[in-house]
Motif scaffolding. Structure first.
Motif, PDB file in Angstrom:
ATOM      1  N   TYR A 252       0.835  -1.210   0.000  1.00  0.00           N
ATOM      2  CA  TYR A 252       0.000   0.000   0.000  1.00  0.00           C
ATOM      3  C   TYR A 252       0.871   1.262   0.000  1.00  0.00           C
ATOM      4  CZ  TYR A 252      -3.164   3.617   1.780  1.00  0.00           C
ATOM      5  OH  TYR A 252      -3.873   4.782   1.938  1.00  0.00           O
ATOM      6  N   VAL A 253       1.886   1.273   0.871  1.00  0.00           N
ATOM      7  CA  VAL A 253       2.804   2.419   0.910  1.00  0.00           C
ATOM      8  C   VAL A 253       3.569   2.523  -0.408  1.00  0.00           C
ATOM      9  CG1 VAL A 253       4.819   3.421   2.043  1.00  0.00           C
ATOM     10  CG2 VAL A 253       3.037   2.350   3.415  1.00  0.00           C
ATOM     11  N   GLY A 254       3.977   1.359  -0.953  1.00  0.00           N
ATOM     12  CA  GLY A 254       4.674   1.347  -2.236  1.00  0.00           C
ATOM     13  C   GLY A 254       3.839   1.968  -3.343  1.00  0.00           C
ATOM     14  N   ASP A 255       2.537   1.673  -3.344  1.00  0.00           N
ATOM     15  CA  ASP A 255       1.646   2.252  -4.365  1.00  0.00           C
ATOM     16  C   ASP A 255       1.550   3.772  -4.220  1.00  0.00           C
ATOM     17  OD1 ASP A 255       1.137  -0.191  -5.478  1.00  0.00           O
ATOM     18  OD2 ASP A 255      -0.713  -0.550  -4.356  1.00  0.00           O
ATOM     19  N   ILE A 256       1.505   4.246  -2.961  1.00  0.00           N
ATOM     20  CA  ILE A 256       1.479   5.703  -2.732  1.00  0.00           C
ATOM     21  C   ILE A 256       2.747   6.344  -3.290  1.00  0.00           C
ATOM     22  CG2 ILE A 256       1.586   7.488  -0.946  1.00  0.00           C
ATOM     23  CD1 ILE A 256      -0.238   5.750   0.764  1.00  0.00           C
ATOM     24  N   LEU A 257       3.893   5.723  -3.013  1.00  0.00           N
ATOM     25  CA  LEU A 257       5.158   6.259  -3.513  1.00  0.00           C
ATOM     26  C   LEU A 257       5.237   6.170  -5.025  1.00  0.00           C
ATOM     27  CD1 LEU A 257       7.602   4.755  -0.853  1.00  0.00           C
ATOM     28  CD2 LEU A 257       6.837   7.121  -1.031  1.00  0.00           C
TER      29      LEU A 257
ATOM     30  N   ALA B 240      12.909  -1.707  -1.358  1.00  0.00           N
ATOM     31  CA  ALA B 240      12.399  -2.335  -0.129  1.00  0.00           C
ATOM     32  C   ALA B 240      11.017  -2.943  -0.313  1.00  0.00           C
ATOM     33  CB  ALA B 240      12.365  -1.298   0.996  1.00  0.00           C
ATOM     34  N   VAL B 241      10.283  -2.512  -1.349  1.00  0.00           N
ATOM     35  CA  VAL B 241       8.919  -3.010  -1.562  1.00  0.00           C
ATOM     36  C   VAL B 241       8.924  -4.339  -2.321  1.00  0.00           C
ATOM     37  CG1 VAL B 241       6.621  -2.370  -2.442  1.00  0.00           C
ATOM     38  CG2 VAL B 241       8.195  -0.590  -1.690  1.00  0.00           C
ATOM     39  N   ILE B 242      10.017  -4.621  -3.044  1.00  0.00           N
ATOM     40  CA  ILE B 242      10.053  -5.769  -3.964  1.00  0.00           C
ATOM     41  C   ILE B 242       9.748  -7.108  -3.277  1.00  0.00           C
ATOM     42  CG2 ILE B 242      11.571  -7.079  -5.510  1.00  0.00           C
ATOM     43  CD1 ILE B 242      12.966  -4.322  -6.075  1.00  0.00           C
ATOM     44  N   PRO B 243      10.375  -7.456  -2.113  1.00  0.00           N
ATOM     45  CA  PRO B 243      10.068  -8.765  -1.503  1.00  0.00           C
ATOM     46  C   PRO B 243       8.589  -8.941  -1.168  1.00  0.00           C
ATOM     47  CG  PRO B 243      12.048  -7.805  -0.519  1.00  0.00           C
ATOM     48  CD  PRO B 243      11.433  -6.736  -1.365  1.00  0.00           C
TER      49      PRO B 243
ATOM     50  N   PHE C  21       9.006  -2.042 -10.496  1.00  0.00           N
ATOM     51  CA  PHE C  21       9.736  -1.376  -9.413  1.00  0.00           C
ATOM     52  C   PHE C  21      11.248  -1.563  -9.585  1.00  0.00           C
ATOM     53  CE2 PHE C  21       5.762  -0.572  -7.612  1.00  0.00           C
ATOM     54  CZ  PHE C  21       5.856   0.069  -6.385  1.00  0.00           C
ATOM     55  N   ILE C  22      11.659  -2.774  -9.978  1.00  0.00           N
ATOM     56  CA  ILE C  22      13.085  -3.058 -10.189  1.00  0.00           C
ATOM     57  C   ILE C  22      13.645  -2.166 -11.290  1.00  0.00           C
ATOM     58  CG2 ILE C  22      14.703  -4.787 -11.081  1.00  0.00           C
ATOM     59  CD1 ILE C  22      12.998  -6.913  -9.630  1.00  0.00           C
ATOM     60  N   ASP C  23      12.933  -2.088 -12.410  1.00  0.00           N
ATOM     61  CA  ASP C  23      13.416  -1.305 -13.555  1.00  0.00           C
ATOM     62  C   ASP C  23      13.567   0.175 -13.203  1.00  0.00           C
ATOM     63  OD1 ASP C  23      13.470  -3.598 -15.037  1.00  0.00           O
ATOM     64  OD2 ASP C  23      11.537  -3.252 -16.031  1.00  0.00           O
ATOM     65  N   ILE C  24      12.553   0.743 -12.519  1.00  0.00           N
ATOM     66  CA  ILE C  24      12.619   2.163 -12.158  1.00  0.00           C
ATOM     67  C   ILE C  24      13.747   2.407 -11.157  1.00  0.00           C
ATOM     68  CG2 ILE C  24      11.380   4.058 -11.032  1.00  0.00           C
ATOM     69  CD1 ILE C  24       8.791   2.905 -12.138  1.00  0.00           C
ATOM     70  N   TYR C  25      13.895   1.487 -10.212  1.00  0.00           N
ATOM     71  CA  TYR C  25      14.959   1.627  -9.202  1.00  0.00           C
ATOM     72  C   TYR C  25      16.333   1.650  -9.866  1.00  0.00           C
ATOM     73  CZ  TYR C  25      17.728   0.594  -5.004  1.00  0.00           C
ATOM     74  OH  TYR C  25      18.655   0.640  -3.979  1.00  0.00           O
ATOM     75  N   GLU C  26      16.547   0.736 -10.821  1.00  0.00           N
ATOM     76  CA  GLU C  26      17.843   0.667 -11.492  1.00  0.00           C
ATOM     77  C   GLU C  26      18.075   1.885 -12.390  1.00  0.00           C
ATOM     78  OE1 GLU C  26      18.840  -4.066 -11.859  1.00  0.00           O
ATOM     79  OE2 GLU C  26      17.517  -3.214 -13.376  1.00  0.00           O
TER      80      GLU C  26
ATOM     81  N   TYR D   6      17.066  -9.263  -3.707  1.00  0.00           N
ATOM     82  CA  TYR D   6      15.688  -9.038  -4.143  1.00  0.00           C
ATOM     83  C   TYR D   6      15.524  -9.383  -5.620  1.00  0.00           C
ATOM     84  CZ  TYR D   6      15.669  -6.161   0.122  1.00  0.00           C
ATOM     85  OH  TYR D   6      15.793  -5.709   1.403  1.00  0.00           O
ATOM     86  N   LYS D   7      16.510  -8.976  -6.424  1.00  0.00           N
ATOM     87  CA  LYS D   7      16.419  -9.255  -7.859  1.00  0.00           C
ATOM     88  C   LYS D   7      16.536 -10.756  -8.129  1.00  0.00           C
ATOM     89  CE  LYS D   7      17.858  -7.398 -12.321  1.00  0.00           C
ATOM     90  NZ  LYS D   7      18.696  -6.411 -13.035  1.00  0.00           N
TER      91      LYS D   7
END
Length: 570
Positions: free
Chosen positions: A178-183, A202-205, A219-224, A246-247
Motif C-alpha cells: 500500500y505504501v509502495g503504491d502511494i510512492l 524495499a517493496v520488492i520482496p 519497481f526493479i526497472d525504475i529503481y535501477e 531481491y532481484k
C-alpha cells in the motif's frame, strides 16, 4: 533598633540585585545572542554535523522556555533532542522531542508545521532503533500530517517511505505494498523522482510474496534506472547489495534459476557484511535444493548457519549498547537531581515542604515509569525471543528436508547437518522454555492465538454447536481449515510436513489446540468419544513418539503457536 536599621540596607541591596538580574536577563542584546546561537545550532543540524554540546542545547532550551515564542521553544527543544540523539541518549532525546511537541502552538496561524514534521520524524527514528515499531508508525503518521500541512512534500514522502521497514518488521506485506503504491503515484506526480525511486527496492520482496511479479519488475526497472545508485556497468553502490538478493528472488519467482544464482553470487561477492553473507548463502542453499543439488545446498546451508551466529552476536551487541545508553542517561539524570536537591537545601529553605512534596511525587512517577519501562522491555524481549523461536523452527524444518536429500557419498556434509539440526533443536527447546516462563497476562499481550480465536468468526460458529452438541457442516470445517492455515501456522506446517492427510485427525488436532475436550470434539466431528481417544493415541505415537492418550497429545499440541501474534491492524 540598631539591628533593624542594619537590616534595611541589606534588604534594599537584595531588591536591587534582583532588579539588576532581571534587567540583564531581559536585555535585548542577550536575546539577540541567544537567537543567533539557536540559528547557528540549526545550521549545524541541517548540515548533518554531530551535535555533542548538550550544555549549550540545554541552555538554549531553558532560555527560550522563558523568553521565546512557541516556534522558538519548539525549535530549541528539538535541537536539544537531536543533541541527545547524537550522544546516544535515546530516552533523553525522546523526552526532549515530547517537550518540543508540547511547546508547539498548532492553533496559531504562524505555527512552524515543517519543524513539527521533523520533530515527529526524528522521534520515529529513535522508536524504530529501540524496536518500538508501533510507536514508530504513530510518530510517522504525525510527521506526514504536519509535513502536508506545512506544504513540505519531500518530508511527507520521506515519512511515508520510512513506514516500509516498520511494516516489513511486522510482516505486514499488504501494508508495505500500500505504501509502495502511494510512492509509485508520487513518482509520477512529484518533482522528486530520484528520491522517491530510491525507496522502491524495499517493496520488492512484499510484492513477490503476494505474487505481483509484473509490478515487482516495474519497481526493479525504475529503481535501477532512476535511483542513481548504479554505475555504468550496472553495479550497485557499496552498502546496498541487498538489492541483488531481491532481484535474485524475482528471477526465482519467474523460474529463471540461473539468473537467480548469478545475482545471489553477486551479493555474496560484493556484500562483505554479515547480513549480505547470511542472506546470499541462505538463498543459494534454497536454490540448489530446488535445482536438486543437495551437496551444494548443504555447503551453503552450513555457511549460512555460521553467519547466523555472527548476526545474533551483532544483534546482542546492539542491545547491550541500548541498555548502556539508558544507563548513562539515568545516571546523568540522577546526578542532576542530586545537584538540584543540594541547591534547594542551600538557597530555597523556605520551600522545603513544597520541595519534599514535589520529590515524593517525582519519586512515585519515577517508580511508575520504571514499572512501565520494565514491562515494555520484557515485552520487547518476549517478542524478540518469539521471533527467534519461529525462525529456528523454520530453519530446522528446512535443514531436515535438506538432510533427507544428501547423497550417500557426502557423509561429511550429512554429519555436519545432523550436528547443526541437533544444535537447532537444543536452541528451540531453550527458547520454548523461555517463552513458557513469560506471564502473558502481566505483559498485557492481548493478541495471542486464544484471543484471536475468541474475536474470530469461527468462535461464533463453534460455541453454539459445542453447547448444543451439534455436528459441524462441511462449510464449518472449511472455515476451521482456513482459520488454522492463517493463525496456527506452526502447527499447520508441522501437520503438513508429517503428511497428516486424514481430515478427522487434522481437525482433531486443530480443535484440541483451541482447548476443546474429547467429548466436544467428538460431537463436532460426529464420531464417538472412543474414536477420538483411539486416533489421539495413534497420533501421539506417530507425531511425537508418545505412547500416551488424548491428554498427552493435547499437551504437545498446545506448545504450537502459543506465542504467534497475528498482525491484523493496518
Amino acid at each position: 533598633m540598631q539591628d533593624r536599621a542594619r537590616m534595611k540596607p541589606t534588604r534594599l541591596g537584595a531588591y536591587l540585585l534582583c532588579a539588576i538580574l532581571l534587567i540583564a536577563a531581559c536585555h535585548p542584546g542577550r536575546h539577540d545572542r541567544m537567537v543567533a546561537e539557536l540559528a547557528n545550532l540549526q545550521v549545524l543540524n541541517q548540515a548533518d554535523s554531530l551535535l555533542t554540546d548538550d550544555s549549550l542545547a540545554q541552555a538554549l532550551a531553558d532560555y527560550f522556555d522563558d523568553h521565546g515564542t512557541p516556534n522558538e521553544q519548539m525549535e530549541a527543544h528539538y535541537l536539544l533532542g537531536r543533541t541527545h540523539a547524537d550522544r546516544g541518549e535515546a530516552p533523553a532525546a525522546i523526552a526532549a522531542y515530547h517537550d518540543a511537541i508540547d511547546h508547539a502552538d498548532t492553533a496559531a496561524g504562524d505555527c512552524n508545521y515543517r519543524q513539527l514534521c521533523r520533530v515527529y520524524a526524528q522521534m520515529a527514528k529513535i522508536f524504530y532503533q529501540q524496536n518500538l515499531v508501533k510507536d514508530n508508525l504513530v510518530a510517522l503518521e504525525q510527521s506526514i500530517r504536519y509535513g502536508l500541512k506545512g506544504k513540505d512534500t519531500l518530508s511527507a514522502i520521506n515519512a511515508y517511505a520510512h513506514k516500509i521497514p516498520s511494516y516489513k518488521r511486522l510482516q505486514m506485506h499488504d501494508s508495505v505494498i500500500y505504501v509502495g503504491d502511494i510512492l509509485f503515484n508520487q513518482y509520477y506526480q512529484s518533482a522528486y523522482k530520484q528520491f522517491v525511486s530510491r525507496n522502491f527496492a524495499a517493496v520488492i520482496p512484499s510484492l513477490l510474496e503476494k505474487g505481483l511479479k509484473r509490478k515487482a519488475k516495474n519497481f526493479i526497472d525504475i529503481y535501477e534506472r532512476e535511483s542513481g545508485y548504479f554505475d555504468s556497468l550496472g553495479n550497485i553502490m557499496s552498502g546496498r547489495e541487498a538489492f541483488y538478493n531481491y532481484k535474485g528472488l524475482y528471477y526465482e519467482t519467474v523460474g529463471r534459476l540461473d539468473s537467480t544464482e548469478y545475482y545471489l553470487r553477486k551479493e555474496l561477492t560484493a556484500g562483505k557484511d554479515i547480513m549480505n553473507q547470511n542472506m546470499a548463502s541462505r538463498g543459494l542453499s534454497k536454490l540448489f535444493l530446488k535445482k536438486n543439488m543437495p551437496d551444494s545446498a548443504a555447503k551453503y546451508a552450513i555457511y549460512s548457519y555460521e553467519m547466523n551466529d555472527s548476526v545474533y552476536a551483532q544483534m546482542a551487541t546492539a542491545e547491550v549498547e541500548k541498555a548502556q545508553n539508558i544507563y548513562n542517561y539515568t545516571r546523568h539524570k540522577e546526578q542532576s537531581i542530586r545537584e538540584k536537591e543540594r541547591a534547594d537545601k542551600e538557597h530555597l529553605r523556605f520551600i522545603i515542604l513544597g520541595t519534599t512534596s514535589f520529590l515524593a511525587g517525582a519519586f512515585g512517577l519515577l517508580l511508575y515509569r520504571r514499572k512501565v519501562k520494565k514491562q515494555q522491555e520484557e515485552r520487547n524481549e518476549y517478542e524478540e525471543t518469539k521471533r527467534k523461536y519461529r525462525k529456528l523452527l523454520q530453519e530446522k524444518e528446512e535443514l531436515n528436508n535438506l538432510a533427507k536429500n544428501i547423497m550417500d557419498e557426502e557423509e561429511s556434509n550429512r554429519a555436519k547437518l545432523n550436528d547443526i539440526i541437533k544444535e537447532k533443536a537444543k536452541e528451540i527447546k531453550q527458547l520454548e522454555d523461555k517463552l513458557n516462563h513469560y506471564n502473558i497476562d502481566t505483559l498485557n499481550i492481548t493478541d495471542t492465538l486464544e484471543n484471536v480465536y475468541k474475536k474470530s468468526d469461527i468462535y461464533e460458529v463453534l460455541e453454539p454447536k459445542i453447547k448444543k452438541g451439534n455436528k459441524l457442516s462441511d462449510e464449518d470445517l472449511e472455515k476451521i481449515e482456513n482459520f488454522a492455515q492463517q493463525n496456527m501456522q506452526s502447527l499447520y506446517s508441522f501437520l503438513e510436513s508429517n503428511n497428516l492427510s486424514d481430515n478427522k485427525k487434522r481437525y482433531t488436532c486443530f480443535l484440541f489446540r483451541l482447548h476443546l475436550g474429547v467429548k466436544d470434539v467428538s460431537n463436532l466431528l460426529g464420531v464417538s468419544p472412543s474414536y477420538i481417544s483411539q486416533i489421539s493415541k495413534n497420533m501421539a505415537k506417530t507425531l511425537f513418539s508418545e505412547s500416551g492418550n488424548s491428554k498427552e497429545l493435547k499437551k504437545e499440541l498446545l506448545k504450537f503457536d502459543r506465542t504467534d501474534l497475528i498482525s491484523t491492524n493496518i
